[in-house]
Enzyme design. Structure first.
Site, PDB file in Angstrom:
ATOM      1  N   ARG A  80       0.842  -1.208   0.000  1.00  0.00           N
ATOM      2  CA  ARG A  80       0.000   0.000   0.000  1.00  0.00           C
ATOM      3  C   ARG A  80       0.875   1.255   0.000  1.00  0.00           C
ATOM      4  NH1 ARG A  80      -4.055   0.239   4.947  1.00  0.00           N
ATOM      5  NH2 ARG A  80      -5.102  -1.425   3.806  1.00  0.00           N
ATOM      6  N   ARG A 149      -1.715   6.682   9.822  1.00  0.00           N
ATOM      7  CA  ARG A 149      -1.750   6.187   8.429  1.00  0.00           C
ATOM      8  C   ARG A 149      -1.815   7.369   7.445  1.00  0.00           C
ATOM      9  NH1 ARG A 149      -4.074   0.803   8.272  1.00  0.00           N
ATOM     10  NH2 ARG A 149      -3.379  -0.285  10.139  1.00  0.00           N
ATOM     11  N   LYS A 219      -3.888   1.088  14.947  1.00  0.00           N
ATOM     12  CA  LYS A 219      -3.857   2.016  13.815  1.00  0.00           C
ATOM     13  C   LYS A 219      -4.460   3.367  14.218  1.00  0.00           C
ATOM     14  CE  LYS A 219      -6.425  -0.701  11.131  1.00  0.00           C
ATOM     15  NZ  LYS A 219      -7.441  -1.283  10.211  1.00  0.00           N
ATOM     16  N   LYS A 221      -5.867   7.199  12.410  1.00  0.00           N
ATOM     17  CA  LYS A 221      -6.217   7.798  11.122  1.00  0.00           C
ATOM     18  C   LYS A 221      -6.574   9.273  11.254  1.00  0.00           C
ATOM     19  CE  LYS A 221      -7.642   3.454   9.147  1.00  0.00           C
ATOM     20  NZ  LYS A 221      -8.715   2.655   8.521  1.00  0.00           N
ATOM     21  N   CYS A 440     -15.157  -2.327  -0.709  1.00  0.00           N
ATOM     22  CA  CYS A 440     -13.806  -2.702  -0.278  1.00  0.00           C
ATOM     23  C   CYS A 440     -13.293  -3.857  -1.133  1.00  0.00           C
ATOM     24  CB  CYS A 440     -13.826  -3.101   1.186  1.00  0.00           C
ATOM     25  SG  CYS A 440     -14.558  -4.719   1.437  1.00  0.00           S
ATOM     26  N   CYS A 446      -8.269 -10.390   0.598  1.00  0.00           N
ATOM     27  CA  CYS A 446      -8.369  -9.974   1.987  1.00  0.00           C
ATOM     28  C   CYS A 446      -8.578 -11.179   2.904  1.00  0.00           C
ATOM     29  CB  CYS A 446      -9.517  -8.981   2.170  1.00  0.00           C
ATOM     30  SG  CYS A 446      -9.656  -8.507   3.896  1.00  0.00           S
ATOM     31  N   CYS A 485     -16.885  -7.724   5.163  1.00  0.00           N
ATOM     32  CA  CYS A 485     -16.909  -8.121   6.577  1.00  0.00           C
ATOM     33  C   CYS A 485     -17.221  -6.876   7.404  1.00  0.00           C
ATOM     34  CB  CYS A 485     -15.578  -8.765   6.992  1.00  0.00           C
ATOM     35  SG  CYS A 485     -14.309  -7.602   7.492  1.00  0.00           S
ATOM     36  N   CYS A 489     -14.208  -1.207   5.889  1.00  0.00           N
ATOM     37  CA  CYS A 489     -13.198  -0.504   5.083  1.00  0.00           C
ATOM     38  C   CYS A 489     -13.784   0.432   4.030  1.00  0.00           C
ATOM     39  CB  CYS A 489     -12.260  -1.511   4.426  1.00  0.00           C
ATOM     40  SG  CYS A 489     -11.338  -2.482   5.634  1.00  0.00           S
TER      41      CYS A 489
HETATM   42 FE1  SRM Z   1      -9.299  -1.579   6.121  1.00  0.00          FE
HETATM   43  C1  SRM Z   1      -8.119  -4.298   7.753  1.00  0.00           C
HETATM   44  C2  SRM Z   1      -8.364  -2.871   3.177  1.00  0.00           C
HETATM   45  C3  SRM Z   1      -9.824   1.436   4.681  1.00  0.00           C
HETATM   46  C4  SRM Z   1     -11.092  -0.614   8.855  1.00  0.00           C
HETATM   47  N1  SRM Z   1      -8.325  -3.265   5.572  1.00  0.00           N
HETATM   48  C5  SRM Z   1      -7.880  -4.254   6.412  1.00  0.00           C
HETATM   49  C6  SRM Z   1      -7.032  -5.270   5.652  1.00  0.00           C
HETATM   50  C7  SRM Z   1      -5.605  -4.833   5.736  1.00  0.00           C
HETATM   51  C8  SRM Z   1      -7.241  -6.741   6.043  1.00  0.00           C
HETATM   52  C9  SRM Z   1      -6.322  -7.339   7.068  1.00  0.00           C
HETATM   53  O1  SRM Z   1      -6.134  -6.768   8.156  1.00  0.00           O
HETATM   54  O2  SRM Z   1      -5.827  -8.435   6.787  1.00  0.00           O
HETATM   55  C10 SRM Z   1      -7.597  -5.058   4.214  1.00  0.00           C
HETATM   56  C11 SRM Z   1      -6.670  -5.404   3.048  1.00  0.00           C
HETATM   57  C12 SRM Z   1      -7.473  -6.088   1.972  1.00  0.00           C
HETATM   58  C13 SRM Z   1      -6.743  -6.286   0.695  1.00  0.00           C
HETATM   59  O3  SRM Z   1      -6.682  -7.453   0.225  1.00  0.00           O
HETATM   60  O4  SRM Z   1      -6.270  -5.326   0.111  1.00  0.00           O
HETATM   61  C14 SRM Z   1      -8.104  -3.641   4.295  1.00  0.00           C
HETATM   62  N2  SRM Z   1      -9.010  -0.832   4.297  1.00  0.00           N
HETATM   63  C15 SRM Z   1      -8.718  -1.546   3.189  1.00  0.00           C
HETATM   64  C16 SRM Z   1      -8.863  -0.715   1.943  1.00  0.00           C
HETATM   65  C17 SRM Z   1      -7.862  -1.080   0.845  1.00  0.00           C
HETATM   66  C18 SRM Z   1     -10.299  -0.863   1.436  1.00  0.00           C
HETATM   67  C19 SRM Z   1     -10.536  -0.407   0.027  1.00  0.00           C
HETATM   68  O5  SRM Z   1     -11.027  -1.229  -0.738  1.00  0.00           O
HETATM   69  O6  SRM Z   1     -10.249   0.738  -0.316  1.00  0.00           O
HETATM   70  C20 SRM Z   1      -8.697   0.691   2.536  1.00  0.00           C
HETATM   71  C21 SRM Z   1      -7.275   1.152   2.569  1.00  0.00           C
HETATM   72  C22 SRM Z   1      -7.169   2.592   2.969  1.00  0.00           C
HETATM   73  C23 SRM Z   1      -5.778   3.165   2.904  1.00  0.00           C
HETATM   74  O7  SRM Z   1      -5.315   3.510   1.808  1.00  0.00           O
HETATM   75  O8  SRM Z   1      -5.167   3.318   3.967  1.00  0.00           O
HETATM   76  C24 SRM Z   1      -9.204   0.452   3.945  1.00  0.00           C
HETATM   77  N3  SRM Z   1     -10.210   0.146   6.698  1.00  0.00           N
HETATM   78  C25 SRM Z   1     -10.424   1.234   5.912  1.00  0.00           C
HETATM   79  C26 SRM Z   1     -11.385   2.101   6.520  1.00  0.00           C
HETATM   80  C27 SRM Z   1     -11.945   3.383   5.933  1.00  0.00           C
HETATM   81  C28 SRM Z   1     -11.208   4.599   6.358  1.00  0.00           C
HETATM   82  O9  SRM Z   1     -10.218   4.516   7.088  1.00  0.00           O
HETATM   83  O10 SRM Z   1     -11.620   5.673   5.946  1.00  0.00           O
HETATM   84  C29 SRM Z   1     -11.764   1.505   7.713  1.00  0.00           C
HETATM   85  C30 SRM Z   1     -12.857   2.018   8.692  1.00  0.00           C
HETATM   86  C31 SRM Z   1     -12.388   3.155   9.536  1.00  0.00           C
HETATM   87  C32 SRM Z   1     -11.642   2.667  10.717  1.00  0.00           C
HETATM   88  O11 SRM Z   1     -10.439   2.478  10.632  1.00  0.00           O
HETATM   89  O12 SRM Z   1     -12.276   2.442  11.761  1.00  0.00           O
HETATM   90  C33 SRM Z   1     -11.009   0.284   7.819  1.00  0.00           C
HETATM   91  N4  SRM Z   1      -9.521  -2.306   7.995  1.00  0.00           N
HETATM   92  C34 SRM Z   1     -10.356  -1.785   8.958  1.00  0.00           C
HETATM   93  C35 SRM Z   1     -10.362  -2.666  10.099  1.00  0.00           C
HETATM   94  C36 SRM Z   1     -11.165  -2.459  11.403  1.00  0.00           C
HETATM   95  C37 SRM Z   1     -10.378  -1.673  12.388  1.00  0.00           C
HETATM   96  C38 SRM Z   1     -11.027  -1.629  13.745  1.00  0.00           C
HETATM   97  O13 SRM Z   1     -10.878  -0.621  14.426  1.00  0.00           O
HETATM   98  O14 SRM Z   1     -11.670  -2.601  14.149  1.00  0.00           O
HETATM   99  C39 SRM Z   1      -9.505  -3.742   9.783  1.00  0.00           C
HETATM  100  C40 SRM Z   1      -9.170  -4.944  10.675  1.00  0.00           C
HETATM  101  C41 SRM Z   1      -8.171  -4.635  11.738  1.00  0.00           C
HETATM  102  O15 SRM Z   1      -7.545  -3.584  11.769  1.00  0.00           O
HETATM  103  O16 SRM Z   1      -8.021  -5.510  12.587  1.00  0.00           O
HETATM  104  C42 SRM Z   1      -9.012  -3.490   8.460  1.00  0.00           C
HETATM  105 FE1  SF4 Z   2     -11.321  -6.999   4.070  1.00  0.00          FE
HETATM  106 FE2  SF4 Z   2     -13.377  -6.605   5.683  1.00  0.00          FE
HETATM  107 FE3  SF4 Z   2     -11.820  -4.568   5.015  1.00  0.00          FE
HETATM  108 FE4  SF4 Z   2     -13.423  -5.574   3.224  1.00  0.00          FE
HETATM  109  S1  SF4 Z   2     -14.077  -4.591   5.126  1.00  0.00           S
HETATM  110  S2  SF4 Z   2     -11.224  -5.102   2.892  1.00  0.00           S
HETATM  111  S3  SF4 Z   2     -13.437  -7.722   3.731  1.00  0.00           S
HETATM  112  S4  SF4 Z   2     -11.192  -6.290   6.194  1.00  0.00           S
END
Ligand code: SRM
Ligand code: SF4
Length: 577
Positions: A80, A149, A219, A221, A440, A446, A485, A489
């Site tokens: 990323r 981030r 993390k 943000k 997402c 993922c 899930c 994201c």
């Molecule tokens: Fe996310 C985890 C993809 C924005 C909340 N996110 C992941 C992981 C890394 C899965 C993992 O931990 O194994 C995903 C990678 C999938 C893949 O195959 O690429 C993933 N997140 C993404 C992206 C690529 C979604 C997308 O399709 O655009 C976004 C990347 C943003 C970036 O450039 O940095 C992405 N993730 C977000 C957002 C939206 C935002 O930040 O505006 C959220 C919700 C806001 C937040 O953080 O609360 C988000 N991602 C999560 C979470 C839940 C965190 C939590 O507090 O519980 C996880 C899981 C974790 O961290 O344990 C997660």
């Molecule tokens: Fe993966 Fe869940 Fe984030 Fe979608 S919402 S990219 S399934 S961790």
């Protein structure tokens, strides 16, 4: 560094031990990189995240890999890039397109935080990949991991006195809050054969003056918005800045803290949360206050339970008054109260708009941010043509799309021609419901995905377009956001319609959020099979058409009606007479 004895739970989570022992994010990544294996061990996997990469495996190839007697999983890496405010050059985008074709899975993903993701990078190519991203002056450092981030900001290239100030703040914050460890340089940029580690003697104050050796509990943000335009969804961030503008100039920011969306439905202690308004800061105070917020989370955030470790839980548990007092203590002076200014619009910046310097920008809607080429549609080829022939500045939006900037009047038709030539729709040809939808990544990369998301949403939108057209609602503006899930994201929990993968092939359907991002949605129906999503929403669209007041939006209407009434409408519409 202040101690954190007030908050550390008796038992630290295992990841805390890994960070402590890592010697500022080195671990044994260097040794493992040199070894002839296709994957890393458990501890280095955690550390690699800080360097901007996740170890993954193709979930659809799991069985096949085992049968062929190779390693159990087909390992590869997601990489990323951190791109503050989503601002990049044509050459930087071209470099990512080359990487995805040469050593990736031939696709590129624009993320919901204005970043770019490569998938399918083999371990043997990981160093090359990260180095080549740095060669074009971008970085993957702190794109993931327990640190600040990518910093989001409205990417619109208006040449006014506001947007450039916010975009510069995004860059400055990203740099100020980036980890200082030299591990990134040693592992990815330096010739692996040459020299020693730069780590010898010294203290946390030398190596990581902001984070210390255990970095953050989780993390973190940050996002920057302005009242006219909350295109980055500021209230979902741990730390948000809303510009306060007087006579066309930014005089400071209302700081909001404690947003975050991830949830584990079976754990009641977890929940999505929108940020609280904390205090007004002047432009001069912004970076210092951001650092203070980070340090309070560093010292008081939960390091025992990663499910409760985000800043939102600290603020929920201790209260905003306690948190503000701590921030003031760390910052070293009292802060003023927020002004009345708040977000009031959301512009997705799609289509043509004037920049204010005689040139134009074009917002190009990329469906779910996925760039690929096939026989019908060639996103990558179109971007390559545009970057090579027109050399626009590129800006990525938080809705997974692209702005081509600095386009001369005479080149507008040419740009549109380059898009059409590759079988792609212009933004103006896309329905509102598709334009305002995001999804997402989910399957197959993922590791946390329960259901499909970006691969499934386009078909669902096809069906929704028909239903909306039948109801005469095709001009309505509302957000549809899908995730594979409950981690959220694609920010489904504050959308007009949020579709969240919950069990195999089944989704929780949320309604009642808002395009502005200032209200959480509620559960309308749970465990809805994918095939039934549009049909459970159809009675709501019909009720909306009949019962809305004035120009009420779909999310506002659902909230006003309440779920009991929504379910009643559903039951009436589906009752067998
Ligand atoms: Fe996310 C985890 C993809 C924005 C909340 N996110 C992941 C992981 C890394 C899965 C993992 O931990 O194994 C995903 C990678 C999938 C893949 O195959 O690429 C993933 N997140 C993404 C992206 C690529 C979604 C997308 O399709 O655009 C976004 C990347 C943003 C970036 O450039 O940095 C992405 N993730 C977000 C957002 C939206 C935002 O930040 O505006 C959220 C919700 C806001 C937040 O953080 O609360 C988000 N991602 C999560 C979470 C839940 C965190 C939590 O507090 O519980 C996880 C899981 C974790 O961290 O344990 C997660
Ligand atoms: Fe993966 Fe869940 Fe984030 Fe979608 S919402 S990219 S399934 S961790």
């Amino acid at each position: 560094m202040s101690d954190n004895e007030n908050t550390v739970e008796e038992k630290l989570s295992p990841v805390e031990g890994m960070k402590t022992a890592s010697r500022y994010l080195r671990g044994t990544i260097g040794e493992e990189l040199a070894a002839p294996t296709d994957h890393f061990g458990k501890e280095d996997i955690q550390l690699l995240k800080f360097h901007g990469t996740y170890q993954q495996d193709d979930r659809e190839a799991r069985g096949a890999a085992t049968e062929s007697g190779k390693s159990e999983k087909a390992y590869s890496f997601m990489v990323r890039s951190r791109i503050p405010a989503g601002i990049m050059t044509s050459d930087q985008l071209l470099a990512h397109l080359d990487l995805c074709d040469e050593i990736g899975n031939t696709t590129l993903k624009i993320t919901t935080r204005q970043g770019l993701q490569l998938h399918g990078i083999l371990k043997s190519n990981l160093r090359q990949c990260i180095k080549r991203i740095n060669d074009v002056h971008l970085s993957t450092l702190s794109a993931c991991g327990d640190v600040n981030r990518n910093v989001m900001a409205c990417p619109a290239p208006y040449r006014d006195n506001v947007r450039p100030v916010l975009q510069k703040l995004a860059y400055d914050l990203a740099m100020h809050l980036a980890p200082s460890t030299k591990a990134y340089y040693e592992l990815w940029l330096k010739d692996p054969e040459s020299g020693e580690e730069t780590l010898e003697g010294g203290s946390d104050e030398v190596y990581e003056p902001i984070y210390g050796k255990t970095y953050l509990p989780r993390k973190f943000k940050t996002g920057i918005a302005l009242p006219d335009d909350n295109c980055i969804d500021v209230y979902t961030n741990c730390l948000g800045f809303i510009a306060v503008i007087r006579e066309g100039n930014v005089i400071g920011y209302n700081v909001v803290v404690g947003g975050g969306l991830g949830v584990t439905p079976s754990a009641k202690k977890t929940f999505p949360r929108l940020a609280d308004r904390m205090a007004f800061v002047t432009t001069e105070q912004a970076i210092g206050v951001a650092e203070a917020v980070v340090k309070v989370q560093r010292d008081f955030g939960n390091r025992g339970d990663r499910k409760r470790a985000r800043l939102k839980y600290l603020i929920h548990d201790e209260g905003i008054a306690w948190f503000r007092a701590k921030v003031e203590e760390y910052f070293g002076s009292k802060l003023a109260d927020c002004t009345h200014d708040d977000v009031r619009e959301h512009n997705d910046h799609m289509g043509w708009d004037e920049q204010g310097d005689g040139r134009w920008f074009y917002g190009f809607n990329v469906e779910n941010g996925r760039l690929y080429d096939n026989e019908d549609r060639s996103w990558k080829a179109a971007l390559r043509d545009i970057c090579r022939e027109l050399r626009p500045e590129i800006r990525l939006t938080a809705h997974q799309s692209i702005l081509f900037c600095n386009i001369e009047e005479k080149d507008k038709a040419k740009l549109e021609g380059l898009i059409k030539k590759r079988g792609l729709p212009l933004t103006e040809e896309i329905s509102n419901v598709r334009r305002w939808s995001i999804a997402c990544v989910a399957m197959p990369t993922c590791g946390l995905a329960i259901t499909e998301s970006e691969r499934a949403l386009p078909g669902l939108i096809d069906d929704m377009e028909k239903v909306l057209a039948d109801q005469g609602l095709e001009k309505e503006l509302f957000t549809v956001r899908m995730t594979g899930c409950p981690n959220g994201c694609a920010r489904p929990y504050n959308a007009d319609i949020g579709l969240v993968g919950k069990a195999k092939g089944k989704y929780t359907v949320f309604v009642g959020g808002t395009r502005l991002g200032t209200r959480l949605a509620f559960i309308y129906k749970d465990l809805v099979p994918f095939e039934s999503i549009v049909s459970v929403l159809t009675p709501l669209f019909a009720a909306f058409k009949t019962n809305r007041t004035g120009t009420e939006s779909f999310g506002d209407f659902c909230t006003r009606a309440g779920n009991t009434q929504l379910l009643k409408w559903y039951d009436e519409a589906t009752a067998v007479s």
